[in-house]
Enzyme design. Structure first.
Site, PDB file in Angstrom:
ATOM      1  N   GLY A  93      45.057  43.317  35.232  1.00 35.80           N
ATOM      2  CA  GLY A  93      44.863  44.529  34.426  1.00 35.80           C
ATOM      3  C   GLY A  93      43.466  44.653  33.826  1.00 35.80           C
ATOM      4  O   GLY A  93      43.282  45.439  32.897  1.00 35.80           O
TER       5      GLY A  93
ATOM      6  N   GLU B 231      32.819  39.731  41.107  1.00 36.48           N
ATOM      7  CA  GLU B 231      32.982  39.278  39.715  1.00 36.48           C
ATOM      8  C   GLU B 231      31.715  39.451  38.892  1.00 36.48           C
ATOM      9  O   GLU B 231      31.776  39.457  37.661  1.00 36.48           O
ATOM     10  CB  GLU B 231      33.375  37.793  39.728  1.00 36.48           C
ATOM     11  CG  GLU B 231      34.300  37.401  38.611  1.00 36.48           C
ATOM     12  CD  GLU B 231      35.665  38.046  38.744  1.00 36.48           C
ATOM     13  OE1 GLU B 231      36.018  38.821  37.845  1.00 36.48           O
ATOM     14  OE2 GLU B 231      36.357  37.791  39.739  1.00 36.48           O
TER      15      GLU B 231
ATOM     16  N   ASP C 121      31.650  41.659  35.854  1.00 33.62           N
ATOM     17  CA  ASP C 121      32.214  41.298  34.544  1.00 33.62           C
ATOM     18  C   ASP C 121      31.128  40.870  33.550  1.00 33.62           C
ATOM     19  O   ASP C 121      31.394  40.718  32.359  1.00 33.62           O
ATOM     20  CB  ASP C 121      33.263  40.185  34.687  1.00 33.62           C
ATOM     21  CG  ASP C 121      34.657  40.759  34.964  1.00 33.62           C
ATOM     22  OD1 ASP C 121      34.835  41.985  34.846  1.00 33.62           O
ATOM     23  OD2 ASP C 121      35.560  39.983  35.302  1.00 33.62           O
TER      24      ASP C 121
ATOM     25  N   THR D 172      41.501  36.021  40.787  1.00 32.55           N
ATOM     26  CA  THR D 172      41.082  37.386  41.088  1.00 32.55           C
ATOM     27  C   THR D 172      39.879  37.462  42.011  1.00 32.55           C
ATOM     28  O   THR D 172      39.108  36.505  42.141  1.00 32.55           O
ATOM     29  CB  THR D 172      40.714  38.093  39.749  1.00 32.55           C
ATOM     30  OG1 THR D 172      40.467  39.463  39.993  1.00 32.55           O
ATOM     31  CG2 THR D 172      39.493  37.471  39.092  1.00 32.55           C
TER      32      THR D 172
ATOM     33  N   THR E  58      43.714  41.899  39.810  1.00 35.67           N
ATOM     34  CA  THR E  58      43.768  40.460  39.628  1.00 35.67           C
ATOM     35  C   THR E  58      45.217  40.130  39.933  1.00 35.67           C
ATOM     36  O   THR E  58      46.017  41.016  40.174  1.00 35.67           O
ATOM     37  CB  THR E  58      43.362  40.182  38.166  1.00 35.67           C
ATOM     38  OG1 THR E  58      42.004  40.570  38.012  1.00 35.67           O
ATOM     39  CG2 THR E  58      43.560  38.755  37.719  1.00 35.67           C
TER      40      THR E  58
HETATM   41  N1  GLY Z   1      37.940  40.316  36.567  1.00 32.95           N
HETATM   42  C1  GLY Z   1      38.807  40.549  35.480  1.00 32.95           C
HETATM   43  C2  GLY Z   1      38.709  39.498  34.436  1.00 32.95           C
HETATM   44  O1  GLY Z   1      38.380  38.372  34.740  1.00 32.95           O
HETATM   45  O2  GLY Z   1      38.920  39.787  33.280  1.00 32.95           O
END
Ligand code: GLY
Length: 579
Positions: free
Chosen positions: A468, A415, A418, A394, A376
């Site tokens: 991170g 994404e 996540d 990100t 990110t």
């Molecule tokens: N893709 C990492 C976050 O959004 O936490």
């Protein structure tokens, strides 16, 4: 006098008596100082573009938009227009707001889309290729920010990015680092390989990265606005490629994409007002929860890296990540217990459950019913009027899903990983999550991104954030503790080695050299399982600004530089620059 100040005073006295003045700084370089404005990003060309916007009379939001587009060209591992993110803004009058331009699940997404017929998670399905792609939000996010709070025309803010993409830029060592280890992944997608590999081989230092298709896409956005991306040819090209390669994106997903403007999460830590990301990020809530717990301990007195400090940090993280992974999700879909989790009384209750001499056991904290990038980038900006902007955005994994829709030059995110693909099964970041973050059409996956702005006595104090993955929260938290409790200057605060605990796996991860062998022995004796994690990219790259001095002692003494910027020494290509 607060103990932190006493301590820093005694350190300063000791150092100034025993060492020449140029040796006063610890292992880190000096923070970068400026009077009128400061921009700190992960890529120096993008930083320069942001500074130019400020110099030309743009405000911090204008600069944030220009930097967002520039990083999409110069920092393709995470900078993007094919992903999404968050922007926290603190205006010069002290008002704050938050823009959520994170990806949404396509309408055809289902809760079990990454499971096979037996209900088992299919490895790679949520991270690789078009099925992993969420509907991108960056272009709409930048435009909402610019049209509501900026002052410059869109074309002026995109133009530098178009030029960089069209003419190319020479890759330096720091840029090349971001490409390392990605060749096989990029080679799988012909459109990505044609741009990000040099005849199938990795780029070398001194070679030029030219992105003609991306330049054309950016030009059409400059000319036609967000419609070029969400209603025009770009959406058509992405949807076509998705349909051909097993994805489920539809044109209607793009047409219905909307940015949410939300109230940021707020809390107070030792007199400092923290403003950070609300759900669909867990970042602000969990940073506040951990800070509230730690406020009950004399962290400054106990000392940086001391076993008792690290023990309470680990325990606060352990408890807060249970809440992160089980209770939070997209606010349009689940009731988020934000007030409870950020309540000082709840923090006190958690402190009551922390044994000062023994490590907790994560397995005993599994809530009833639970059974069912690093890649990110963050940038921090402040302008001459004192408007501050923190942006974290990100593609999720490095180079996202590793795919570029032919003709667009746009890397697409992964994404969707996540989300909770299957409760109890770890995602890319080892996060074991629950039902609140289950996949649903139009839903946004829970994030850890934590663009944070701190003020003191009504004045801006610190702008901070980091990439991170799941560690974004603890990286941002530790930078805050390092400044407020440990008296570090902003550069030392972002450079200091880190530790991380996220409830499951029940392990303390430490960056090499974060803890001495003595401290590790003390922690092991308490029952902590400490593991050195040498994978350097996972420890993030924070970018921060401190206002009024380079450290708390400098601010309290008066006469410090107005803006003090620091780019994490872990970033090869980044720069803090001001004017
Ligand atoms: N893709 C990492 C976050 O959004 O936490």
């Amino acid at each position: 006098m607060p103990s932190s100040r006493l301590k820093s005073l005694s350190v300063t006295l000791f150092v100034s008596l025993s060492l020449p003045p140029w040796a006063v700084q610890a292992a880190s370089p000096e923070p970068v100082k400026a009077v009128h404005g400061m921009v700190v990003t992960a890529q120096h060309l993008a930083t320069d573009i942001g500074v130019e916007v400020l110099k030309n009379g743009g405000n911090a939001v204008d600069a944030a938009v220009a930097v967002g587009y520039a990083l999409a060209v110069t920092y393709p591992t995470a900078g993007n227009i094919g992903g999404g993110g968050f922007m926290t803004i603190r205006f010069k009058d002290g008002k704050t707001t938050f823009l959520d331009f994170r990806e949404r699940a396509p309408q055809a997404a289902t809760k079990s889309m990454y499971l096979d017929a037996k209900g088992d998670f299919v490895k790679g399905a949520s991270t690789d290729g078009y099925l992993a792609v969420g509907v991108p939000g960056s272009v709409m996010g930048f435009e909402v920010a610019r049209s509501r709070y900026g002052t410059k025309p869109l074309s002026e803010l995109i133009e530098p990015a178009v030029a960089l993409a069209k003419e190319g830029f020479v890759l330096e060592e720091g840029d090349i680092n971001a490409f390392r280890g990605r060749t096989d992944r990029l080679a799988k997608d012909p459109a990505a390989a044609a741009i990000f590999l040099n005849d199938g081989k990795p780029f070398a230092v001194g070679e030029k990265l030219v992105q003609a298709d991306l330049a054309a896409s950016l030009s059409s956005i400059a000319e036609k606005g967000t419609d070029a991306f969400y209603k025009g040819a770009i959406a058509d090209q992405i949807v076509k490629a998705s349909a051909e390669k097993g994805g489920v994106l539809a044109k209607a997903d793009f047409e219905r994409y909307a940015v949410r403007e939300l109230e940021p999460v707020k809390c107070n830590y030792r007199g400092y007002d923290i403003v950070s990301s609300p759900p669909p990020s867990s970042g602000g809530v969990i940073i506040c929860e951990i800070l509230n717990v730690l406020e009950g301990y004399p962290i400054s007195y106990m000392g940086y890296g001391a076993a008792e400090t690290v023990h309470v940090m680990i325990e606060a993280m352990r408890h807060a990540y249970v809440d992160r992974n089980t209770a939070l999700g997209d606010p349009d879909f689940v009731e988020n217990p934000v007030s409870k989790l950020t309540d000082k009384a709840y923090a006190k209750e958690i402190r009551g459950r922390i044994d000062p001499f023994r490590a907790g056991v994560s397995a005993t904290l599994i809530p009833k019913g639970f059974g069912e990038s690093k890649e990110t980038t963050h940038y921090s900006i402040i302008d001459d009027e004192g408007n501050a902007v923190a942006v974290t955005y990100t593609l999720n994994g490095s180079f996202g899903a590793g795919v570029v829709a032919p003709g667009t030059g746009i890397l697409l995110n992964n994404e969707m990983d996540d989300f909770t693909a299957k409760p109890g099964v770890p995602n890319l970041y080892g996060l074991v999550q629950g039902e609140a973050n289950a996949i649903a059409p139009g839903k946004t996956p829970l994030s850890s991104m934590s663009p944070t702005i701190i003020s003191k006595d009504g004045k801006p104090f610190m702008v901070i954030g980091s990439p991170g993955g799941a560690r974004i929260i603890t990286i941002t938290l530790e930078a805050i503790l390092n400044v407020i409790d440990h008296g570090m200057n902003i550069q030392e605060a972002v450079d200091a080695p880190r530790i991380h605990h996220q409830w499951l796996p029940d392990k303390v991860f430490m960056e090499p050299y974060a803890l001495s062998p003595d401290t590790r022995k003390l922690l092991s004796a308490m029952g902590h399982d400490v593991e050195i994690d040498e994978s350097w990219t996972i420890w993030g790259q924070a970018t921060g600004i401190l206002v009024g001095g380079e450290s708390l002692a400098d601010i309290e003494a008066g006469g410090g530089a107005r803006y003090n910027g620091a780019v994490d020494s872990r970033i090869g290509a980044g720069a803090a620059r001001g004017y």
